[in-house]
Design a protein around this motif. Structure first.
Motif, PDB file in Angstrom:
ATOM      1  N   GLU A 175      17.821  12.100  -5.948  1.00 17.15           N
ATOM      2  CA  GLU A 175      18.541  10.839  -6.134  1.00 17.15           C
ATOM      3  C   GLU A 175      20.053  11.040  -6.051  1.00 17.15           C
ATOM      4  O   GLU A 175      20.771  10.148  -5.602  1.00 17.15           O
ATOM      5  CB  GLU A 175      18.178  10.208  -7.489  1.00 17.15           C
ATOM      6  CG  GLU A 175      16.882   9.457  -7.450  1.00 17.15           C
ATOM      7  CD  GLU A 175      16.547   8.794  -8.769  1.00 17.15           C
ATOM      8  OE1 GLU A 175      15.809   7.789  -8.724  1.00 17.15           O
ATOM      9  OE2 GLU A 175      16.991   9.267  -9.848  1.00 17.15           O
ATOM     10  N   MET A 176      20.542  12.205  -6.460  1.00 16.51           N
ATOM     11  CA  MET A 176      21.976  12.480  -6.366  1.00 16.51           C
ATOM     12  C   MET A 176      22.458  12.447  -4.922  1.00 16.51           C
ATOM     13  O   MET A 176      23.631  12.208  -4.659  1.00 16.51           O
ATOM     14  CB  MET A 176      22.293  13.856  -6.967  1.00 16.51           C
ATOM     15  CG  MET A 176      22.165  13.932  -8.445  1.00 16.51           C
ATOM     16  SD  MET A 176      22.673  15.571  -8.990  1.00 16.51           S
ATOM     17  CE  MET A 176      21.583  15.812 -10.352  1.00 16.51           C
ATOM     18  N   PHE A 177      21.555  12.690  -3.979  1.00 17.23           N
ATOM     19  CA  PHE A 177      21.891  12.679  -2.556  1.00 17.23           C
ATOM     20  C   PHE A 177      21.558  11.337  -1.907  1.00 17.23           C
ATOM     21  O   PHE A 177      21.712  11.175  -0.709  1.00 17.23           O
ATOM     22  CB  PHE A 177      21.144  13.798  -1.836  1.00 17.23           C
ATOM     23  CG  PHE A 177      21.647  15.170  -2.176  1.00 17.23           C
ATOM     24  CD1 PHE A 177      22.640  15.774  -1.408  1.00 17.23           C
ATOM     25  CD2 PHE A 177      21.157  15.855  -3.271  1.00 17.23           C
ATOM     26  CE1 PHE A 177      23.125  17.028  -1.731  1.00 17.23           C
ATOM     27  CE2 PHE A 177      21.636  17.110  -3.602  1.00 17.23           C
ATOM     28  CZ  PHE A 177      22.621  17.703  -2.831  1.00 17.23           C
ATOM     29  N   GLY A 178      21.054  10.401  -2.692  1.00 19.72           N
ATOM     30  CA  GLY A 178      20.711   9.090  -2.159  1.00 19.72           C
ATOM     31  C   GLY A 178      19.287   8.976  -1.647  1.00 19.72           C
ATOM     32  O   GLY A 178      18.949   8.006  -0.968  1.00 19.72           O
ATOM     33  N   VAL A 179      18.442   9.936  -1.983  1.00 15.22           N
ATOM     34  CA  VAL A 179      17.035   9.885  -1.570  1.00 15.22           C
ATOM     35  C   VAL A 179      16.273   8.983  -2.544  1.00 15.22           C
ATOM     36  O   VAL A 179      16.436   9.099  -3.765  1.00 15.22           O
ATOM     37  CB  VAL A 179      16.402  11.293  -1.567  1.00 15.22           C
ATOM     38  CG1 VAL A 179      14.924  11.231  -1.220  1.00 15.22           C
ATOM     39  CG2 VAL A 179      17.150  12.208  -0.608  1.00 15.22           C
TER      40      VAL A 179
END
Length: 193
Positions: A175-179
């Motif tokens: 989620e930190m990478f936008g996944v």
């Protein structure tokens, strides 16, 4: 192809090979991500011991693979655009190399590149207890903009499944990478939720 995002996944000799493997599985299933994998020789030992998986099987999970000593690889340069680097699991040796800018192999070099380019850099250390050198190295990486993410499960989910605990950590990292991590774990919604 313009919508594809790149991410580098490094796997080292700390226990927890499942974290790197699970990330590769999820990114492939979600689509829209190009994975660049590097694994150390000690990481391969853990992969075999912990998951009974060999290099060829792991390599089939990634879009691109790079040799640990291939310092001429595309991911060794800041001009190769990525969203960043995740090292999961991250050994204390690799943490120390990154903390001190000692790019002695492609994993530590890729992390060094991500840090200097101000790209997301997430290290998943698997060691306990920690000594002062470990803590100082974690502080140094944090001061450079990196994220230290020990894979500590939240017990409010009341899971008794190892897979669910791994998915929670992997989901939160991705989620930190936008996944989109929908379905990987249940976020905390408060005691009333």
């Amino acid at each position: 192809m313009a919508d594809i995002k790149r991410i580098v996944i490094g796997m080292t000799g700390a226990t927890g090979a499942i974290y790197g493997v699970r990330m590769l599985e999820i990114l492939r299933a979600r689509g829209g991500w190009e994975t660049h994998l590097v694994i150390s020789s000690a990481g391969l030992v853990n992969l075999k011991y912990e998951l009974d998986m060999d290099r060829a099987e792991l390599y089939r999970m990634a879009d691109f693979t790079h040799g640990i000593n291939d310092i001429a690889s595309c991911i060794a340069s800041g001009s190769f655009k990525t969203e960043g680097v995740v090292i999961a699991p991250c050994s204390m040796k690799t943490l120390a190399a990154i903390a001190h800018g000692f790019g002695d192999n492609l994993i530590s070099r890729a992390a060094d590149v991500a840090l200097k380019e101000r790209r997301k850099t997430v290290l998943v250390p698997r060691e306990t207890p920690l000594n002062l050198a470990h803590i100082r190295n974690m502080a140094a990486v944090t001061e450079m903009g990196g994220i230290i993410f020990p894979p500590m499960p939240a017990f409010y989910n009341k899971s008794d499944s190892l897979r669910a605990m791994v998915d929670e950590g992997v989901g939160r990292i991705l989620e930190m990478f936008g996944v989109d991590a929908c379905g990987l774990y249940k976020p905390w919604t408060g005691l009333g939720g």
